[in-house]
Design an enzyme around this catalytic site. Structure first.
Site, PDB file in Angstrom:
ATOM      1  N   ALA A  12       0.812  -1.216   0.000  1.00 14.31           N
ATOM      2  CA  ALA A  12       0.000   0.000   0.000  1.00 14.31           C
ATOM      3  C   ALA A  12       0.847   1.268   0.000  1.00 14.31           C
ATOM      4  O   ALA A  12       0.320   2.373  -0.059  1.00 14.31           O
ATOM      5  CB  ALA A  12      -0.931   0.000   1.215  1.00 14.31           C
ATOM      6  N   ARG A  17       9.360   8.013  -3.385  1.00 15.55           N
ATOM      7  CA  ARG A  17      10.752   8.258  -3.771  1.00 15.55           C
ATOM      8  C   ARG A  17      11.066   7.816  -5.204  1.00 15.55           C
ATOM      9  O   ARG A  17      12.096   8.171  -5.746  1.00 15.55           O
ATOM     10  CB  ARG A  17      11.704   7.577  -2.771  1.00 15.55           C
ATOM     11  CG  ARG A  17      11.829   8.365  -1.478  1.00 15.55           C
ATOM     12  CD  ARG A  17      12.520   7.539  -0.409  1.00 15.55           C
ATOM     13  NE  ARG A  17      11.623   6.547   0.158  1.00 15.55           N
ATOM     14  CZ  ARG A  17      12.006   5.633   1.043  1.00 15.55           C
ATOM     15  NH1 ARG A  17      13.254   5.567   1.436  1.00 15.55           N
ATOM     16  NH2 ARG A  17      11.139   4.768   1.522  1.00 15.55           N
ATOM     17  N   LYS A  24       4.995   1.988  -7.732  1.00 15.88           N
ATOM     18  CA  LYS A  24       6.321   1.381  -7.517  1.00 15.88           C
ATOM     19  C   LYS A  24       6.359  -0.098  -7.885  1.00 15.88           C
ATOM     20  O   LYS A  24       7.253  -0.527  -8.621  1.00 15.88           O
ATOM     21  CB  LYS A  24       6.741   1.576  -6.063  1.00 15.88           C
ATOM     22  CG  LYS A  24       8.048   0.908  -5.732  1.00 15.88           C
ATOM     23  CD  LYS A  24       8.580   1.325  -4.385  1.00 15.88           C
ATOM     24  CE  LYS A  24       7.964   0.553  -3.260  1.00 15.88           C
ATOM     25  NZ  LYS A  24       8.602   0.867  -1.964  1.00 15.88           N
TER      26      LYS A  24
HETATM   27  C1  UD1 Z   1      10.021  -2.221   7.090  1.00 19.40           C
HETATM   28  C2  UD1 Z   1      10.213  -2.713   8.527  1.00 19.40           C
HETATM   29  C3  UD1 Z   1      11.701  -2.803   8.819  1.00 19.40           C
HETATM   30  C4  UD1 Z   1      12.374  -3.716   7.823  1.00 19.40           C
HETATM   31  C5  UD1 Z   1      12.080  -3.268   6.391  1.00 19.40           C
HETATM   32  C6  UD1 Z   1      12.544  -4.321   5.416  1.00 19.40           C
HETATM   33  C7  UD1 Z   1       8.304  -1.872   9.760  1.00 19.40           C
HETATM   34  C8  UD1 Z   1       7.822  -0.861  10.748  1.00 19.40           C
HETATM   35  N1  UD1 Z   1       9.576  -1.807   9.428  1.00 19.40           N
HETATM   36  O1  UD1 Z   1      10.568  -0.924   7.033  1.00 19.40           O
HETATM   37  O2  UD1 Z   1      11.899  -3.305  10.116  1.00 19.40           O
HETATM   38  O3  UD1 Z   1      13.764  -3.723   8.042  1.00 19.40           O
HETATM   39  O4  UD1 Z   1      10.660  -3.125   6.202  1.00 19.40           O
HETATM   40  O5  UD1 Z   1      12.429  -3.866   4.117  1.00 19.40           O
HETATM   41  O6  UD1 Z   1       7.544  -2.700   9.367  1.00 19.40           O
HETATM   42  N2  UD1 Z   1       3.066  -0.704   3.753  1.00 19.40           N
HETATM   43  C9  UD1 Z   1       1.698  -0.763   3.704  1.00 19.40           C
HETATM   44  N3  UD1 Z   1       0.977   0.059   4.501  1.00 19.40           N
HETATM   45  C10 UD1 Z   1       1.561   0.917   5.358  1.00 19.40           C
HETATM   46  C11 UD1 Z   1       2.957   0.962   5.427  1.00 19.40           C
HETATM   47  C12 UD1 Z   1       3.694   0.128   4.610  1.00 19.40           C
HETATM   48  O7  UD1 Z   1       1.142  -1.540   2.920  1.00 19.40           O
HETATM   49  O8  UD1 Z   1       0.828   1.627   6.052  1.00 19.40           O
HETATM   50  C13 UD1 Z   1       3.852  -1.600   2.897  1.00 19.40           C
HETATM   51  C14 UD1 Z   1       4.768  -0.875   1.927  1.00 19.40           C
HETATM   52  O9  UD1 Z   1       4.134  -0.687   0.670  1.00 19.40           O
HETATM   53  C15 UD1 Z   1       5.934  -1.838   1.804  1.00 19.40           C
HETATM   54  C16 UD1 Z   1       5.961  -2.572   3.140  1.00 19.40           C
HETATM   55  O10 UD1 Z   1       4.700  -2.355   3.725  1.00 19.40           O
HETATM   56  O11 UD1 Z   1       5.722  -2.777   0.770  1.00 19.40           O
HETATM   57  C17 UD1 Z   1       7.060  -2.048   4.069  1.00 19.40           C
HETATM   58  O12 UD1 Z   1       6.846  -0.667   4.287  1.00 19.40           O
HETATM   59  P1  UD1 Z   1       8.014   0.377   4.198  1.00 19.40           P
HETATM   60  O13 UD1 Z   1       7.464   1.720   4.438  1.00 19.40           O
HETATM   61  O14 UD1 Z   1       8.829   0.133   2.997  1.00 19.40           O
HETATM   62  O15 UD1 Z   1       8.810  -0.051   5.523  1.00 19.40           O
HETATM   63  P2  UD1 Z   1      10.351   0.092   5.770  1.00 19.40           P
HETATM   64  O16 UD1 Z   1      10.630   1.457   6.266  1.00 19.40           O
HETATM   65  O17 UD1 Z   1      11.103  -0.391   4.600  1.00 19.40           O
END
Ligand code: UD1
Ligand code: MG
Length: 478
Positions: A12, A17, A24
């Site tokens: 989601a 970026r 993406k």
């Molecule tokens: C997350 C992890 C981190 C890990 C990393 C690995 C958390 C809090 N942190 O960080 O520990 O090292 O992944 O790549 O989980 N997404 C949603 N809804 C949201 C937020 C995110 O669907 O509300 C999805 C994003 O699209 C993505 C994934 O969840 O595919 C991870 O989210 P992202 O924001 O990339 O987390 P990171 O900061 O990478």
């Protein structure tokens, strides 16, 4: 054998970026969107149910996935309140018991082998939660794996919330987890958003479970590159290069010579037989299939091209076409969709061909355009011949028989047919059919205007040379 009941893919995120109009997870790597790599990697685990959390550009993402991977359920996360919130939504109306795999939609390098090993380790240890971790040379940005004095998983701390000592930890959370569904559900209810991003972090369930005396384990993967996620174009390029090396490595292990693997880009679906040689600077994509002994490159692009045994394509671009066994193409030619070169055909330098067939052993050696044509076998198309297939409104067909000799610089104005064994005189504009065995001459007869240069260009170097050669400046004679 224990079965996987549910897989949740988190996708989601907005992918801000990437600075792109394309979501993406739909950006491509090795010929497939990022999300397709993830969907392929999880396929062999055969989860009973797949749920994908989507938000930004959700229609596009959902439409794409439904077309290629039917059977998934989509969960819409209107407000991006964190990975914990995304999983809460995904678990609504989901099974109450069983095992769930959670992973992100932006990690295209993850392999089914690693996922299977992770699943097997989880089944063997039967904890309430398993986290896939990895050592990485640059842990910046990732959640860190904090272990207790006995070396057991204690909690996960996000980069932004980590203290200086925790930031030193080089074991990271890959974002791939297996949970007991019931244990996960109850831990999710305890999540709080009191962190630097004001979000519900999925990672916090680990500490909550630990406090509730549930068993949590960290399972390390050997290859941190598999878990690289894509957030910007640099990471897209980095992951594409790793994927390229993997694909090239597997072809080389199968007996393909790749002279310079760093400049050779082969998409996942391309098939290459052993003893094919690929010279530097090639891009092979789509449903390209190359038979044994073929030589490709340098600097050639093949998009969905079938190349026969021992054929060669040198410094050329070919799309949606077939190159027969022993046929040669190039250098510097452009073969467009719908073209079939039969065995031993030759297309030489600076030739463009589209939607045409060239028969066995026939040649189009130099500087020609061939469009909407059928050329028989043993035929030679003289240099600079143009198939005039377009009348400004419609395209028309040209049919050339067997063993024909088309003279250099012939214009074949379609629709037109040249019979077997016929010739055309060089420089002819052919507008009528040419019967088998005849020669068509369709050009003005030559006349020489004697002495013209001496009279009309007197004083030039040409006139001087002509005079030295004994030219007379007498009256013109036709
Ligand atoms: C997350 C992890 C981190 C890990 C990393 C690995 C958390 C809090 N942190 O960080 O520990 O090292 O992944 O790549 O989980 N997404 C949603 N809804 C949201 C937020 C995110 O669907 O509300 C999805 C994003 O699209 C993505 C994934 O969840 O595919 C991870 O989210 P992202 O924001 O990339 O987390 P990171 O900061 O990478
Ligand atoms: Mg991420």
């Amino acid at each position: 054998m224990k079965q996987l009941d549910l897989t949740i893919i988190l996708a989601a995120g907005e992918g801000t970026r990437m600075k792109s109009k394309t979501p993406k997870v739909l950006h491509g790597i090795a010929g497939r969107p990022i999300i397709d790599h993830v969907l392929n990697a999880i396929a062999s685990l055969e989860a009973k149910e797949l749920r994908i959390v989507i938000g930004a550009s959700r229609e596009l993402v959902q439409g794409h996935i439904e077309a290629g991977f039917p059977g998934a359920t989509f969960v819409v996360q209107e407000q991006r309140n964190g990975t914990g919130h995304a999983v809460q939504l995904a678990l609504e109306n989901a099974p109450h018991i069983g095992t769930v795999l959670v992973l992100a939609g932006d990690t295209p390098l993850l392999t089914s082998v690693t996922l299977q090993e992770f699943f097997d380790a989880h089944v063997g240890l039967h904890p309430d939660a398993s986290v896939l971790t990895a050592y990485t040379p640059d842990p910046f940005g990732y959640g860190r794996i904090v272990r207790d004095d006995e070396g057991n998983l204690a909690k996960i701390v996000e980069e932004r919330d980590a203290d200086p000592l925790e930031k030193e930890i080089d074991e990271i959370n890959t974002g791939v987890y297996l949970f007991d569904i019931a244990a996960l559900r109850s831990a999710l209810t305890g999540l709080k958003s009191g962190n630097s991003q004001g979000e519900l972090y999925l990672t916090d369930v680990i500490e909550l479970m630990k406090t509730a005396n549930q068993k949590v384990v960290a399972i390390r993967s050997n290859d941190y590159t598999e878990t690289l996620g894509i957030n910007d174009r640099s990471q897209l390029a980095e992951c594409a290069a790793i994927m390229r090396d993997r694909i090239n490595g597997s072809h080389m292990r199968n007996g393909v010579t790749i002279v310079d693997p760093t400049t050779t880009w082969i998409d996942v679906d391309v098939e290459i037989a052993s003893d094919v040689t690929i010279y530097p600077g090639c891009a092979l994509s789509g449903a390209t299939k190359i038979a044994s002994g073929a030589l490709i490159g340098p600097r050639s692009t093949l998009e969905s091209v079938v190349v026969g045994i021992g054929a060669s394509v040198i410094e050329s671009r070919v799309a949606s076409s077939e190159i027969g066994a022993g046929a040669t193409v190039g250098p510097f030619s452009f073969i467009r969709a719908g073209t079939a070169l039969a065995a031993d055909a030759k297309v030489g330098a600076y030739v463009e061909i589209k939607n045409s067939t060239v028969g066995v052993g026939s040649k189009v050696p130099h500087l020609s355009y061939v469009g909407d044509a059928t050329i028989g076998s043993g035929t030679n198309i003289g240099a600079a011949t143009i198939f005039v297939n377009y009348d400004g409104v419609d395209k028309h067909q040209t049919v050339i028989g067997n063993d024909v000799r088309i003279g250099s610089d012939t214009m074949l104005v379609a629709p037109v047919t040249v019979g077997d064994g016929a010739y055309t005189a060089a420089g002819s504009v052919i507008t009528d059919d040419v019967p088998a065995g005849s020669i068509a001459v369709a050009r003005a007869k030559q006349r020489n205007v004697l002495g013209w240069v001496l009279r009309k260009r007197a004083g030039t170097k040409s006139a001087e040379s002509a005079r030295k050669a004994g030219a007379a400046d007498g009256p013109s004679k036709v």
